[in-house]
Design a protein around this motif. Structure first.
Motif, PDB file in Angstrom:
ATOM      1  N   UNK A 270      12.634 -57.967 -35.127  1.00 20.77           N
ATOM      2  CA  UNK A 270      12.286 -58.686 -33.894  1.00 20.77           C
ATOM      3  C   UNK A 270      11.773 -57.704 -32.840  1.00 20.77           C
ATOM      4  N   UNK A 271      12.406 -56.549 -32.735  1.00 24.10           N
ATOM      5  CA  UNK A 271      11.960 -55.533 -31.780  1.00 24.10           C
ATOM      6  C   UNK A 271      10.565 -55.036 -32.152  1.00 24.10           C
ATOM      7  N   UNK A 272      10.355 -54.818 -33.432  1.00 26.04           N
ATOM      8  CA  UNK A 272       9.038 -54.351 -33.875  1.00 26.04           C
ATOM      9  C   UNK A 272       7.932 -55.328 -33.470  1.00 26.04           C
ATOM     10  N   UNK A 273       8.149 -56.593 -33.737  1.00 22.54           N
ATOM     11  CA  UNK A 273       7.128 -57.591 -33.415  1.00 22.54           C
ATOM     12  C   UNK A 273       6.818 -57.592 -31.922  1.00 22.54           C
ATOM     13  N   UNK A 274       7.851 -57.498 -31.099  1.00 23.94           N
ATOM     14  CA  UNK A 274       7.663 -57.469 -29.644  1.00 23.94           C
ATOM     15  C   UNK A 274       6.892 -56.225 -29.217  1.00 23.94           C
ATOM     16  N   UNK A 275       7.320 -55.073 -29.721  1.00 19.49           N
ATOM     17  CA  UNK A 275       6.706 -53.807 -29.300  1.00 19.49           C
ATOM     18  C   UNK A 275       5.240 -53.715 -29.710  1.00 19.49           C
ATOM     19  N   UNK A 276       4.962 -54.070 -30.954  1.00 15.96           N
ATOM     20  CA  UNK A 276       3.585 -53.962 -31.450  1.00 15.96           C
ATOM     21  C   UNK A 276       2.677 -54.961 -30.740  1.00 15.96           C
ATOM     22  N   UNK A 277       3.197 -56.143 -30.430  1.00 20.45           N
ATOM     23  CA  UNK A 277       2.386 -57.120 -29.695  1.00 20.45           C
ATOM     24  C   UNK A 277       1.972 -56.580 -28.330  1.00 20.45           C
ATOM     25  N   UNK A 278       2.883 -55.930 -27.645  1.00 19.54           N
ATOM     26  CA  UNK A 278       2.541 -55.357 -26.338  1.00 19.54           C
ATOM     27  C   UNK A 278       1.568 -54.189 -26.487  1.00 19.54           C
ATOM     28  N   UNK A 279       1.795 -53.358 -27.507  1.00 19.66           N
ATOM     29  CA  UNK A 279       0.869 -52.242 -27.738  1.00 19.66           C
ATOM     30  C   UNK A 279      -0.537 -52.755 -28.004  1.00 19.66           C
ATOM     31  N   UNK A 280      -0.639 -53.827 -28.757  1.00 20.63           N
ATOM     32  CA  UNK A 280      -1.962 -54.385 -29.062  1.00 20.63           C
ATOM     33  C   UNK A 280      -2.569 -55.094 -27.852  1.00 20.63           C
ATOM     34  N   UNK A 281      -1.744 -55.675 -27.015  1.00 21.61           N
ATOM     35  CA  UNK A 281      -2.258 -56.234 -25.751  1.00 21.61           C
ATOM     36  C   UNK A 281      -2.910 -55.120 -24.931  1.00 21.61           C
ATOM     37  N   UNK A 282      -2.275 -53.969 -24.926  1.00 24.32           N
ATOM     38  CA  UNK A 282      -2.795 -52.809 -24.193  1.00 24.32           C
ATOM     39  C   UNK A 282      -4.100 -52.330 -24.819  1.00 24.32           C
ATOM     40  N   UNK A 283      -4.112 -52.181 -26.147  1.00 23.14           N
ATOM     41  CA  UNK A 283      -5.307 -51.662 -26.817  1.00 23.14           C
ATOM     42  C   UNK A 283      -6.496 -52.610 -26.679  1.00 23.14           C
ATOM     43  N   UNK A 284      -6.280 -53.891 -26.946  1.00 17.95           N
ATOM     44  CA  UNK A 284      -7.399 -54.839 -26.886  1.00 17.95           C
ATOM     45  C   UNK A 284      -7.904 -55.014 -25.457  1.00 17.95           C
ATOM     46  N   UNK A 285      -7.002 -54.847 -24.481  1.00 20.26           N
ATOM     47  CA  UNK A 285      -7.426 -54.910 -23.093  1.00 20.26           C
ATOM     48  C   UNK A 285      -8.350 -53.775 -22.717  1.00 20.26           C
ATOM     49  N   UNK A 286      -8.304 -52.704 -23.496  1.00 18.93           N
ATOM     50  CA  UNK A 286      -9.190 -51.562 -23.277  1.00 18.93           C
ATOM     51  C   UNK A 286     -10.348 -51.543 -24.270  1.00 18.93           C
ATOM     52  N   UNK A 287     -10.484 -52.621 -25.027  1.00 18.72           N
ATOM     53  CA  UNK A 287     -11.573 -52.704 -25.989  1.00 18.72           C
ATOM     54  C   UNK A 287     -11.364 -51.878 -27.236  1.00 18.72           C
ATOM     55  N   UNK A 288     -10.122 -51.513 -27.515  1.00 19.82           N
ATOM     56  CA  UNK A 288      -9.797 -50.735 -28.712  1.00 19.82           C
ATOM     57  C   UNK A 288      -9.270 -51.670 -29.790  1.00 19.82           C
ATOM     58  N   UNK A 289      -9.398 -51.259 -31.050  1.00 21.88           N
ATOM     59  CA  UNK A 289      -8.855 -52.087 -32.130  1.00 21.88           C
ATOM     60  C   UNK A 289      -7.327 -52.075 -32.112  1.00 21.88           C
ATOM     61  N   UNK A 290      -6.750 -53.158 -32.590  1.00 23.38           N
ATOM     62  CA  UNK A 290      -5.289 -53.265 -32.649  1.00 23.38           C
ATOM     63  C   UNK A 290      -4.728 -52.273 -33.666  1.00 23.38           C
TER      64      UNK A 290
END
Length: 344
Positions: A270-290
């Motif tokens: 559950x922690x992994x899913x939460x953490x990776x989702x936020x990391x990908x929100x950050x990356x995609x917000x900068x135009x980077x791949x997830x």
């Protein structure tokens, strides 16, 4: 425990994106530490009263990484726990390790007399293991980049060539599920994703490896019976991995126990899913791949200064901004960072 309920147990100031530097304690851990400090200040408790925290922490760690509790040693730092492994290597031992890995997983072998260390690109680690390899060492999640090493591929290659495997899971344990028992030794510092104070570290030491090691740092806490290990001789060490324990920094372990137990209660998946989702929100917000990691790095001109202006605390590693996300991180933290980095 549901994630939303668990998050109420932390009190972070907005913008903490550096769990890869150190984790923030949940309230039960912080409060138990404060109570222990109060007891210490007035002499309210005997020293053995804090020992239960070491037992609780060891048990929780074993549960998190899927190994028997008797195979877990505790110490203060990963390099200290690796020292007996390095000391047991004969001259001529050949080690393969990733280029640019963290010093704690590299320096023990580089310091060992007569040991040859071959550094290779991390993505080529499994393919670089051959019949001339005696030991493979690596961080499961790379500190500088957040890259996740293909654990099973490296272990499989090592076993095919009769090599030992030593893993530093400091940047993984607490958010990334893995089976520690596949390796011969796994070390973890507790002050990052396990959110304990600095001064707590764990080692899984497989029984077949322990037979080759000498507990040079043995003291009372390595004894078979702590109550009967104050004085000697004769030598009477624990038969389990406890023979590699060193005397604990009590207060660090008082806070470690509730923190690790809470990680287990929430669940690493559950922690992994939460953490990776936020990391990908950050990356995609900068135009980077997830990615699939809770640790990400980006190159943005003036990133460190921009983040600092809005109160976002991230790190710079290998010349890039490194952001890391954990259970107490929120979408608002991510958006605060994105606003700073995309405001041209």
């Amino acid at each position: 425990m549901e994630l939303a309920s668990a998050q109420k147990l932390w009190d972070p100031e907005p913008g903490w994106l550096n769990t890869a530097g150190y984790g923030l304690p949940p309230r039960p851990a912080f409060e138990q530490l404060q109570a222990a400090l109060d007891d210490w200040r007035v002499g309210r408790i005997l020293p053995d009263g804090w020992d239960t925290s070491i037992t609780r922490s060891r048990t929780a760690f074993a549960r998190l990484v899927g190994v028997p509790v008797d195979d877990v040693a505790v110490g203060s730092a990963t390099s200290q726990l690796l020292a007996p492994v390095a000391a047991a290597l004969p001259a001529g031992t050949r080690v393969v390790a990733p280029v640019g890995d963290f010093s704690s997983i590299l320096f023990p072998w580089l310091a060992a007399p007569g040991v040859e260390v071959r550094a290779v690109p991390v993505e080529e680690l499994a393919a670089s293991v051959d019949d001339g390899t005696d030991l493979v060492v690596f961080s499961l999640v790379q500190s500088a980049s957040g890259a996740i090493v293909d654990h099973e591929a490296v272990v499989s290659a090592a076993r095919a060539h009769g090599a030992l495997v030593v893993v530093d899971a400091t940047q993984a344990c607490g958010w990334l599920p893995f089976d520690a028992g596949q390796a011969d030794a796994v070390v973890v510092s507790g002050y990052k994703w396990l959110m304990a104070p600095r001064g707590c570290a764990f080692a899984y030491l497989a029984p077949t490896l322990r037979e080759r090691l000498t507990p040079y740092a043995a003291g009372r806490y390595a004894g078979a019976d702590l109550g009967q290990s104050y004085y000697g001789p004769p030598m009477r060490l624990a038969s389990s991995a406890r023979r590699f324990d060193i005397s604990p920094a009590w207060f660090s372990w008082v806070a470690a126990a509730p923190a690790l137990e809470l990680v287990a209660e929430i669940g690493v998946e559950r922690i992994r899913a939460h953490n990776v989702a936020l990391a990908n929100r950050f990356l995609t917000g900068l135009g980077r791949p997830a990615s699939d990691s809770a640790i990400v790095t980006v190159d943005v001109p003036g990133a460190q200064e921009r983040l600092a202006r809005v109160g976002v605390r991230a790190a710079v590693r290998a010349g890039r901004v490194r952001a890391s996300f954990h259970v107490y991180s929120t979408p608002a933290d991510v958006d605060l960072a994105l606003d700073a980095l995309t405001d041209m």
